[in-house]
Design a protein around this motif. Structure first.
Motif, PDB file in Angstrom:
ATOM      1  N   VAL A 210      48.576  49.126   6.419  1.00  0.00           N
ATOM      2  CA  VAL A 210      47.303  48.481   6.728  1.00  0.00           C
ATOM      3  C   VAL A 210      47.497  46.991   6.502  1.00  0.00           C
ATOM      4  O   VAL A 210      48.244  46.576   5.609  1.00  0.00           O
ATOM      5  CB  VAL A 210      46.126  49.016   5.886  1.00  0.00           C
ATOM      6  N   ALA A 211      46.843  46.192   7.328  1.00  0.00           N
ATOM      7  CA  ALA A 211      47.009  44.742   7.208  1.00  0.00           C
ATOM      8  C   ALA A 211      45.682  44.052   7.433  1.00  0.00           C
ATOM      9  O   ALA A 211      44.808  44.562   8.152  1.00  0.00           O
ATOM     10  CB  ALA A 211      48.018  44.241   8.232  1.00  0.00           C
TER      11      ALA A 211
ATOM     12  N   THR B 170      45.612  50.690  15.680  1.00  0.00           N
ATOM     13  CA  THR B 170      44.215  50.456  16.023  1.00  0.00           C
ATOM     14  C   THR B 170      43.711  49.402  15.042  1.00  0.00           C
ATOM     15  O   THR B 170      44.280  49.223  13.963  1.00  0.00           O
ATOM     16  CB  THR B 170      43.358  51.745  15.943  1.00  0.00           C
ATOM     17  N   ALA B 171      42.645  48.695  15.451  1.00  0.00           N
ATOM     18  CA  ALA B 171      42.184  47.575  14.630  1.00  0.00           C
ATOM     19  C   ALA B 171      40.712  47.302  14.915  1.00  0.00           C
ATOM     20  O   ALA B 171      40.139  47.783  15.894  1.00  0.00           O
ATOM     21  CB  ALA B 171      43.014  46.340  14.940  1.00  0.00           C
ATOM     22  N   LEU B 172      40.110  46.525  14.032  1.00  0.00           N
ATOM     23  CA  LEU B 172      38.722  46.072  14.220  1.00  0.00           C
ATOM     24  C   LEU B 172      38.543  44.750  13.503  1.00  0.00           C
ATOM     25  O   LEU B 172      39.392  44.380  12.688  1.00  0.00           O
ATOM     26  CB  LEU B 172      37.726  47.103  13.680  1.00  0.00           C
ATOM     27  N   GLY B 173      37.460  44.032  13.825  1.00  0.00           N
ATOM     28  CA  GLY B 173      37.222  42.761  13.156  1.00  0.00           C
ATOM     29  C   GLY B 173      36.354  41.853  13.992  1.00  0.00           C
ATOM     30  O   GLY B 173      35.407  42.305  14.644  1.00  0.00           O
TER      31      GLY B 173
ATOM     32  N   VAL C 179      35.257  42.329  17.297  1.00  0.00           N
ATOM     33  CA  VAL C 179      36.262  43.210  17.875  1.00  0.00           C
ATOM     34  C   VAL C 179      35.801  44.637  17.561  1.00  0.00           C
ATOM     35  O   VAL C 179      36.003  45.157  16.466  1.00  0.00           O
ATOM     36  CB  VAL C 179      37.667  42.950  17.299  1.00  0.00           C
ATOM     37  N   ALA C 180      35.128  45.235  18.545  1.00  0.00           N
ATOM     38  CA  ALA C 180      34.527  46.549  18.329  1.00  0.00           C
ATOM     39  C   ALA C 180      35.579  47.648  18.402  1.00  0.00           C
ATOM     40  O   ALA C 180      35.428  48.710  17.803  1.00  0.00           O
ATOM     41  CB  ALA C 180      33.440  46.798  19.364  1.00  0.00           C
ATOM     42  N   SER C 181      36.638  47.372  19.131  1.00  0.00           N
ATOM     43  CA  SER C 181      37.733  48.333  19.267  1.00  0.00           C
ATOM     44  C   SER C 181      38.989  47.582  19.656  1.00  0.00           C
ATOM     45  O   SER C 181      38.930  46.618  20.426  1.00  0.00           O
ATOM     46  CB  SER C 181      37.371  49.352  20.356  1.00  0.00           C
TER      47      SER C 181
ATOM     48  N   THR D 249      43.176  48.768  20.425  1.00  0.00           N
ATOM     49  CA  THR D 249      44.190  49.824  20.444  1.00  0.00           C
ATOM     50  C   THR D 249      45.446  49.269  21.096  1.00  0.00           C
ATOM     51  O   THR D 249      45.347  48.562  22.099  1.00  0.00           O
ATOM     52  CB  THR D 249      43.716  51.031  21.295  1.00  0.00           C
ATOM     53  N   GLY D 250      46.608  49.594  20.554  1.00  0.00           N
ATOM     54  CA  GLY D 250      47.817  49.100  21.193  1.00  0.00           C
ATOM     55  C   GLY D 250      49.072  49.654  20.577  1.00  0.00           C
ATOM     56  O   GLY D 250      49.038  50.521  19.711  1.00  0.00           O
TER      57      GLY D 250
ATOM     58  N   ALA E  89      41.419  45.554  23.978  1.00  0.00           N
ATOM     59  CA  ALA E  89      40.321  45.374  23.023  1.00  0.00           C
ATOM     60  C   ALA E  89      38.976  45.393  23.717  1.00  0.00           C
ATOM     61  O   ALA E  89      38.857  45.071  24.899  1.00  0.00           O
ATOM     62  CB  ALA E  89      40.481  44.062  22.277  1.00  0.00           C
TER      63      ALA E  89
ATOM     64  N   GLU F 139      41.314  43.823  10.623  1.00  0.00           N
ATOM     65  CA  GLU F 139      41.890  44.904   9.835  1.00  0.00           C
ATOM     66  C   GLU F 139      42.641  45.834  10.773  1.00  0.00           C
ATOM     67  O   GLU F 139      42.082  46.300  11.764  1.00  0.00           O
ATOM     68  CB  GLU F 139      40.779  45.656   9.088  1.00  0.00           C
ATOM     69  N   VAL F 140      43.903  46.071  10.453  1.00  0.00           N
ATOM     70  CA  VAL F 140      44.790  46.821  11.340  1.00  0.00           C
ATOM     71  C   VAL F 140      45.405  48.005  10.606  1.00  0.00           C
ATOM     72  O   VAL F 140      45.757  47.882   9.425  1.00  0.00           O
ATOM     73  CB  VAL F 140      45.943  45.912  11.839  1.00  0.00           C
ATOM     74  N   HIS F 141      45.523  49.109  11.315  1.00  0.00           N
ATOM     75  CA  HIS F 141      46.291  50.265  10.837  1.00  0.00           C
ATOM     76  C   HIS F 141      47.448  50.479  11.790  1.00  0.00           C
ATOM     77  O   HIS F 141      47.242  50.590  13.001  1.00  0.00           O
ATOM     78  CB  HIS F 141      45.408  51.517  10.816  1.00  0.00           C
TER      79      HIS F 141
ATOM     80  N   ASN G  84      48.507  39.671   5.694  1.00  0.00           N
ATOM     81  CA  ASN G  84      48.635  40.329   4.413  1.00  0.00           C
ATOM     82  C   ASN G  84      48.691  41.831   4.672  1.00  0.00           C
ATOM     83  O   ASN G  84      47.776  42.388   5.251  1.00  0.00           O
ATOM     84  CB  ASN G  84      47.354  39.981   3.631  1.00  0.00           C
ATOM     85  N   TYR G  85      49.790  42.474   4.296  1.00  0.00           N
ATOM     86  CA  TYR G  85      49.869  43.898   4.609  1.00  0.00           C
ATOM     87  C   TYR G  85      50.361  44.702   3.411  1.00  0.00           C
ATOM     88  O   TYR G  85      50.922  44.149   2.464  1.00  0.00           O
ATOM     89  CB  TYR G  85      50.793  44.133   5.802  1.00  0.00           C
ATOM     90  N   ARG G  86      50.142  45.990   3.467  1.00  0.00           N
ATOM     91  CA  ARG G  86      50.709  46.875   2.468  1.00  0.00           C
ATOM     92  C   ARG G  86      51.071  48.221   3.093  1.00  0.00           C
ATOM     93  O   ARG G  86      50.405  48.699   4.006  1.00  0.00           O
ATOM     94  CB  ARG G  86      49.745  47.092   1.311  1.00  0.00           C
TER      95      ARG G  86
ATOM     96  N   TRP H 226      41.643  55.564   7.037  1.00  0.00           N
ATOM     97  CA  TRP H 226      41.444  54.987   8.367  1.00  0.00           C
ATOM     98  C   TRP H 226      40.897  56.077   9.262  1.00  0.00           C
ATOM     99  O   TRP H 226      41.328  57.224   9.159  1.00  0.00           O
ATOM    100  CB  TRP H 226      42.775  54.469   8.935  1.00  0.00           C
TER     101      TRP H 226
ATOM    102  N   HIS I 273      33.137  50.060  13.281  1.00  0.00           N
ATOM    103  CA  HIS I 273      32.818  49.373  14.533  1.00  0.00           C
ATOM    104  C   HIS I 273      32.731  50.426  15.631  1.00  0.00           C
ATOM    105  O   HIS I 273      33.422  51.448  15.574  1.00  0.00           O
ATOM    106  CB  HIS I 273      33.878  48.323  14.870  1.00  0.00           C
TER     107      HIS I 273
END
Lengths: 139, 139, 139
Positions: free
Chosen positions: A13-14, A41-44, A72-74, A76-77, A92, A115-117, B2-4, B39, B91
């Motif tokens: 996660v980042a 996938t991510a949001l922000g 950023v509602a969605s 994916t990549g 996005a 926020e990214v997974h 920043n990631y983990r 997630w 989101h």
């Protein structure tokens, strides 16, 4: 339909940095964890954005620019190798103050918060030119 | 950026209950499986919805209310600890009878039908106040 | 809220074939890897699309047709058993040349290019008729 099994090589996660570029941040994450193949996938939210739309007749991308803050509602990549570089293919859905949504291929955007997974795979994904679509596709 | 790295602690699918609140249902799932970091992605439909848009100048959220049935075309988010509670940062992209899309931060929505996939991580994610964005961010 | 733990039975990436049907391609992937339960996200572009909107009063789906090229900005769904067949429940957000977004339940769409990530689970998901929503729901 062309598929392959993948084995997980790591999961992350980042939090993307305010003021940086959204896609470049994802590619930095891929570089940091040496991911040659990954799914995310991510949001922000972003401060501005450039989406691309692919014209399937002309086989060319056209930019669509937004110079205002958007959620950023969605997002994916995936990450793959393209011309020796790690490339984050990123789509996005963005939204404005009344909830109105715009979407497409995300070329660049200035991060407000993100926020990214990401799941990284053992097997590299390599993109190569596809004659039918004139896109760089994998597999 | 920043990631983990995260280690999986469990993986779940859930069906959200008709008539309940969409986000509260996801937080109930997190409570049920004791997820302090997770997630998720989801899809379904809601009977109404309140989206939030973050004003990056005022550093404040503004609500946008929809009092009609909408599809949940996309829903992405994560679970973390915020003020001692489990919080599902959510989101979503919603859509109406002509396919028209609205999107943003999902505060609340009454479930019509909902399907969620959640990956839980060993490492807790804790949110704390960020001075630049005035948001509660993790890491 | 009704949930169950799932154990991974495999993980796949796939490229959907230009000219084929988007959802049928995902079901072909499920057939190929014998997935009776799976979760997927995807992105790409289509040449046309038929979205469905569920009328919660009438308890019936209504089609919305688009006869033009669209980006697939987001696609989320799952595979389960429905009437002895593998069914890919698929929601998507599509977008046009100005970034305008439409979204909903994706019934069919002709692939231009598509990239899918699928996680397959050990436990089958079976759908059955739900009296409240008149939908086929699992769990």
């Amino acid at each position: 339909m062309n598929y392959r099994a993948v084995e997980p090589a790591g999961e992350y996660v980042a939090r993307l940095e305010t003021g940086a570029d959204w896609r470049a941040e994802i590619e930095s994450l891929a570089d940091a964890v040496e991911a040659d193949a990954a799914w995310f996938t991510a949001l922000g939210a972003v401060q501005d954005a450039e989406l691309w739309f692919y014209d399937q007749e002309e086989c060319e991308y056209y930019p669509i620019e937004f110079d205002e803050p958007l959620e950023v509602a969605s997002c994916t990549g995936n990450v793959s190798r393209l011309d020796e570089e790690r490339f984050a293919h990123t789509h996005a859905v963005l939204s404005g103050p009344d909830g109105e949504a715009v979407a497409g291929h995300l070329n660049e955007a200035t991060v407000w918060a993100g926020e990214v997974h990401m799941r990284v795979f053992e097997e590299p994904l390599e993109r190569a030119y596809d004659e039918t679509t004139e896109l760089d596709l994998w597999l």
